[in-house]
Write a protein that holds these residues in place. Sequence first.
Motif, PDB file in Angstrom:
ATOM      1  N   LEU A  18      34.116  47.261 101.900  1.00  0.00           N
ATOM      2  CA  LEU A  18      34.768  48.562 101.891  1.00  0.00           C
ATOM      3  C   LEU A  18      35.020  48.975 103.335  1.00  0.00           C
ATOM      4  N   ARG A  19      36.047  49.790 103.538  1.00  0.00           N
ATOM      5  CA  ARG A  19      36.272  50.375 104.850  1.00  0.00           C
ATOM      6  C   ARG A  19      36.288  51.888 104.719  1.00  0.00           C
ATOM      7  N   LEU A  20      35.373  52.520 105.424  1.00  0.00           N
ATOM      8  CA  LEU A  20      35.314  53.975 105.465  1.00  0.00           C
ATOM      9  C   LEU A  20      36.111  54.489 106.655  1.00  0.00           C
ATOM     10  N   SER A  21      36.726  55.635 106.459  1.00  0.00           N
ATOM     11  CA  SER A  21      37.468  56.296 107.531  1.00  0.00           C
ATOM     12  C   SER A  21      36.929  57.697 107.735  1.00  0.00           C
ATOM     13  N   CYS A  22      36.976  58.149 108.966  1.00  0.00           N
ATOM     14  CA  CYS A  22      36.559  59.508 109.307  1.00  0.00           C
ATOM     15  C   CYS A  22      37.644  60.099 110.201  1.00  0.00           C
ATOM     16  N   ALA A  23      38.394  61.035 109.651  1.00  0.00           N
ATOM     17  CA  ALA A  23      39.437  61.711 110.417  1.00  0.00           C
ATOM     18  C   ALA A  23      38.850  62.969 111.047  1.00  0.00           C
ATOM     19  N   ALA A  24      39.033  63.100 112.353  1.00  0.00           N
ATOM     20  CA  ALA A  24      38.426  64.205 113.092  1.00  0.00           C
ATOM     21  C   ALA A  24      39.490  65.133 113.647  1.00  0.00           C
ATOM     22  N   SER A  62      19.543  46.794 109.988  1.00  0.00           N
ATOM     23  CA  SER A  62      19.825  46.434 108.594  1.00  0.00           C
ATOM     24  C   SER A  62      21.302  46.112 108.342  1.00  0.00           C
ATOM     25  N   VAL A  63      22.190  46.509 109.263  1.00  0.00           N
ATOM     26  CA  VAL A  63      23.616  46.274 109.028  1.00  0.00           C
ATOM     27  C   VAL A  63      24.248  45.377 110.079  1.00  0.00           C
ATOM     28  N   LYS A  64      23.488  44.978 111.081  1.00  0.00           N
ATOM     29  CA  LYS A  64      24.044  44.125 112.134  1.00  0.00           C
ATOM     30  C   LYS A  64      24.612  42.838 111.540  1.00  0.00           C
ATOM     31  N   GLY A  65      25.799  42.486 112.008  1.00  0.00           N
ATOM     32  CA  GLY A  65      26.453  41.280 111.512  1.00  0.00           C
ATOM     33  C   GLY A  65      27.251  41.486 110.244  1.00  0.00           C
ATOM     34  N   ARG A  66      27.096  42.653 109.605  1.00  0.00           N
ATOM     35  CA  ARG A  66      27.824  42.935 108.364  1.00  0.00           C
ATOM     36  C   ARG A  66      28.784  44.113 108.509  1.00  0.00           C
ATOM     37  N   PHE A  67      28.403  45.110 109.288  1.00  0.00           N
ATOM     38  CA  PHE A  67      29.199  46.322 109.454  1.00  0.00           C
ATOM     39  C   PHE A  67      29.818  46.333 110.846  1.00  0.00           C
ATOM     40  N   THR A  68      31.003  46.918 110.942  1.00  0.00           N
ATOM     41  CA  THR A  68      31.678  47.058 112.225  1.00  0.00           C
ATOM     42  C   THR A  68      32.224  48.475 112.353  1.00  0.00           C
ATOM     43  N   ILE A  69      31.821  49.159 113.412  1.00  0.00           N
ATOM     44  CA  ILE A  69      32.355  50.487 113.695  1.00  0.00           C
ATOM     45  C   ILE A  69      33.472  50.345 114.721  1.00  0.00           C
ATOM     46  N   SER A  70      34.522  51.135 114.544  1.00  0.00           N
ATOM     47  CA  SER A  70      35.629  51.096 115.493  1.00  0.00           C
ATOM     48  C   SER A  70      36.291  52.473 115.518  1.00  0.00           C
ATOM     49  N   ARG A  71      37.197  52.659 116.471  1.00  0.00           N
ATOM     50  CA  ARG A  71      37.872  53.942 116.576  1.00  0.00           C
ATOM     51  C   ARG A  71      39.314  53.725 116.986  1.00  0.00           C
ATOM     52  N   ASP A  72      40.173  54.611 116.515  1.00  0.00           N
ATOM     53  CA  ASP A  72      41.579  54.613 116.903  1.00  0.00           C
ATOM     54  C   ASP A  72      41.859  55.989 117.496  1.00  0.00           C
ATOM     55  N   ASN A  73      41.867  56.062 118.814  1.00  0.00           N
ATOM     56  CA  ASN A  73      42.023  57.359 119.471  1.00  0.00           C
ATOM     57  C   ASN A  73      43.403  57.972 119.217  1.00  0.00           C
ATOM     58  N   ALA A  74      44.393  57.150 118.950  1.00  0.00           N
ATOM     59  CA  ALA A  74      45.737  57.667 118.676  1.00  0.00           C
ATOM     60  C   ALA A  74      45.789  58.376 117.323  1.00  0.00           C
TER      61      ALA A  74
END
Length: 116
Positions: A18-24, A62-74
């Motif tokens: 799954l991919r979660l998004s957080c709009a700020a 517990s999530v290393k190697g499975r989860f990836t956090i990233s950001r799109d500043n635009a």
Amino acid sequence: QVQLVESGGGLVQAGGSLRLSCAASTTIFGAKAFDWYRQAPGMQRELVAAITGGGTINYADSVKGRFTISRDNAKNTVYLQMNSLKPEDTAVYYCHTRSALGRDYWGQGTQVTVSS
């Protein structure tokens, strides 16, 4: 004032993604650090992943190697890509940031359910 809106949760089988998004809503998105937390029923809220304005990243063991956090500043958006999901990843996932004065901001949360 910062508003955080999460999306992307759902029901997935173990091993899925799954991919979660957080709009700020903030004018200084690029300078801010953001985190993803999760809270399972009866459990304390725990930090899952964090990313600073400079791009430094940290993960819970517990999530290393499975989860990836990233950001799109635009797009003023932070993401959490979750792969190889396990039933123990089932929780409500929250996006979080903190103001320069130390005020915490949380999103409404998005439910992730992983079936075995």
